[in-house]
Design an enzyme around this catalytic site. Sequence first.
Site, mmCIF file in Angstrom:
data_model
loop_
_atom_site.group_PDB
_atom_site.id
_atom_site.type_symbol
_atom_site.label_atom_id
_atom_site.label_comp_id
_atom_site.label_asym_id
_atom_site.label_seq_id
_atom_site.Cartn_x
_atom_site.Cartn_y
_atom_site.Cartn_z
ATOM 1 N N GLY A 32 24.985 53.135 19.662
ATOM 2 C CA GLY A 32 26.055 52.933 20.638
ATOM 3 C C GLY A 32 26.692 54.240 21.070
ATOM 4 O O GLY A 32 26.072 55.295 21.059
ATOM 5 N N ASP A 33 27.954 54.155 21.430
ATOM 6 C CA ASP A 33 28.683 55.325 21.935
ATOM 7 C C ASP A 33 29.224 56.223 20.821
ATOM 8 O O ASP A 33 29.506 57.402 21.049
ATOM 9 C CB ASP A 33 29.883 54.854 22.770
ATOM 10 C CG ASP A 33 30.861 54.037 21.916
ATOM 11 O OD1 ASP A 33 30.402 53.094 21.231
ATOM 12 O OD2 ASP A 33 32.062 54.337 21.917
ATOM 13 N N THR B 72 34.942 49.892 16.172
ATOM 14 C CA THR B 72 34.703 51.208 15.581
ATOM 15 C C THR B 72 36.011 51.779 15.070
ATOM 16 O O THR B 72 37.048 51.551 15.681
ATOM 17 C CB THR B 72 34.193 52.145 16.702
ATOM 18 O OG1 THR B 72 33.003 51.594 17.225
ATOM 19 C CG2 THR B 72 33.961 53.555 16.206
ATOM 20 N N ARG C 226 19.019 50.350 17.973
ATOM 21 C CA ARG C 226 20.109 50.516 18.937
ATOM 22 C C ARG C 226 21.155 51.518 18.411
ATOM 23 O O ARG C 226 21.561 51.480 17.264
ATOM 24 C CB ARG C 226 20.764 49.159 19.193
ATOM 25 C CG ARG C 226 21.899 49.193 20.222
ATOM 26 C CD ARG C 226 23.253 49.280 19.573
ATOM 27 N NE ARG C 226 24.346 49.143 20.556
ATOM 28 C CZ ARG C 226 25.621 49.402 20.280
ATOM 29 N NH1 ARG C 226 25.967 49.780 19.072
ATOM 30 N NH2 ARG C 226 26.546 49.276 21.195
ATOM 31 N N SER D 102 32.573 46.416 9.964
ATOM 32 C CA SER D 102 32.116 47.131 11.153
ATOM 33 C C SER D 102 31.951 48.621 10.901
ATOM 34 O O SER D 102 31.620 49.368 11.820
ATOM 35 C CB SER D 102 33.133 46.929 12.282
ATOM 36 O OG SER D 102 34.413 47.337 11.836
ATOM 37 N N THR E 150 31.026 53.972 12.637
ATOM 38 C CA THR E 150 30.803 52.538 12.876
ATOM 39 C C THR E 150 29.444 52.098 12.361
ATOM 40 O O THR E 150 28.521 52.916 12.245
ATOM 41 C CB THR E 150 30.885 52.241 14.393
ATOM 42 O OG1 THR E 150 30.837 50.825 14.608
ATOM 43 C CG2 THR E 150 29.734 52.871 15.156
ATOM 44 N N THR F 276 36.559 52.447 21.207
ATOM 45 C CA THR F 276 36.051 51.349 20.396
ATOM 46 C C THR F 276 35.612 50.253 21.358
ATOM 47 O O THR F 276 36.036 50.212 22.507
ATOM 48 C CB THR F 276 37.125 50.835 19.417
ATOM 49 O OG1 THR F 276 36.550 49.838 18.555
ATOM 50 C CG2 THR F 276 38.310 50.237 20.128
ATOM 51 N N GLY F 277 34.764 49.374 20.888
ATOM 52 C CA GLY F 277 34.314 48.290 21.760
ATOM 53 C C GLY F 277 32.843 48.440 22.103
ATOM 54 O O GLY F 277 32.094 49.123 21.397
#
Length: 335
Positions: A224-225, A194, A222, A92, A212, A245-246
């Site tokens: 992410g955060d 992450t 894409r 990951s 990540t 994370t997540g």
Amino acid sequence: MKRRKFLKNASLTGVGLAVGTAVTSCNEQVEDKSIASKENPESKAVLPVVVATWHVIDATAKAMEVIESGGSALDAVELGCKIEEANEKGQSVGKGGLPDREGNVTLDACIMDKNGNCGAVLYLKDIKHAVSVARKVMEDTPHVMLAGEGAKQFALESGFEAEDLLTEASKKAWEKWKVESKYKPIINIENHDTIGMLAVDKNGDVSGACTTSGLAYKMNGRVGDSPIIGSGLFVDNEVGGAVATGLGEEVVKTVGSFLIVELMRQGKSPQEACEEAIGRIVNKPGKDYKDFQVGYIAVNKKGETGCYSIHQWFSMTKFQDGVNEQIQSHFFNKS
Ligand code: GLY
């Protein structure tokens, strides 16, 4: 047991799992309480401290080694995250990260220092140490974020080496995924995670970083955060720091890390602040949090820490007061 495997073995359908000395299952919520006594965030205001998402003992050890040898919190979080980026077994983060649905491994990372400076890279290909490129963006450019080809070009010009990040194991996993190619952006809790790290050094200065490969089999493009300052990471040297994370989409919608730091500024403990940030996600009308995981960790300037997640099986690694340990997170969903 490390991150993705850890979650995989601990799906919500309830497979037993060993976590340090605590062996638990989804039906044995009582075990969570026994772990709870280990994690009383009020109990230790000891500096220096390093915390990281998931079970990354080697990474926190590296970060603490940096601090103990006189390095800054900023050096600590960068070098700590690099350990996981180089770990090909972790699918990951960095090399060996699971690719998007078209087979591209793309990395997101950011870093933030005690002065509120920050740097980030988004959709970075072929460069393993995304966190170090993010630091270079912070220190050597007038910008905060570089994305895609521009980020890679900057990394190469800064002396980073290009390499194929798709390992045989990740390629195999992707090929297996392609058989069904479930094209759903709904992510279950085993899909990704992450590495985020926060440190408070001997001077009481706070820094943080996260890195990540993002959501496995995400849509091409894409992000992410994790590279979004305020969402995946936020540090304020007057207060402390937080990292997420997540499922990044849900973190971004609530600007979770900034929220946690602001809640700590208003007097909440790191634990209370993490819990309120998870509350903002799960209490949204119509939100079915059962299908995804979000976890937060936080530290304040005194060295107190907190962690909280939607579902079971999230954990934090903490190195403080000579002890480097995995701490099982409390969680919201007890059903
Ligand atoms: N939290 C990492 C991601 O959603 O990409």
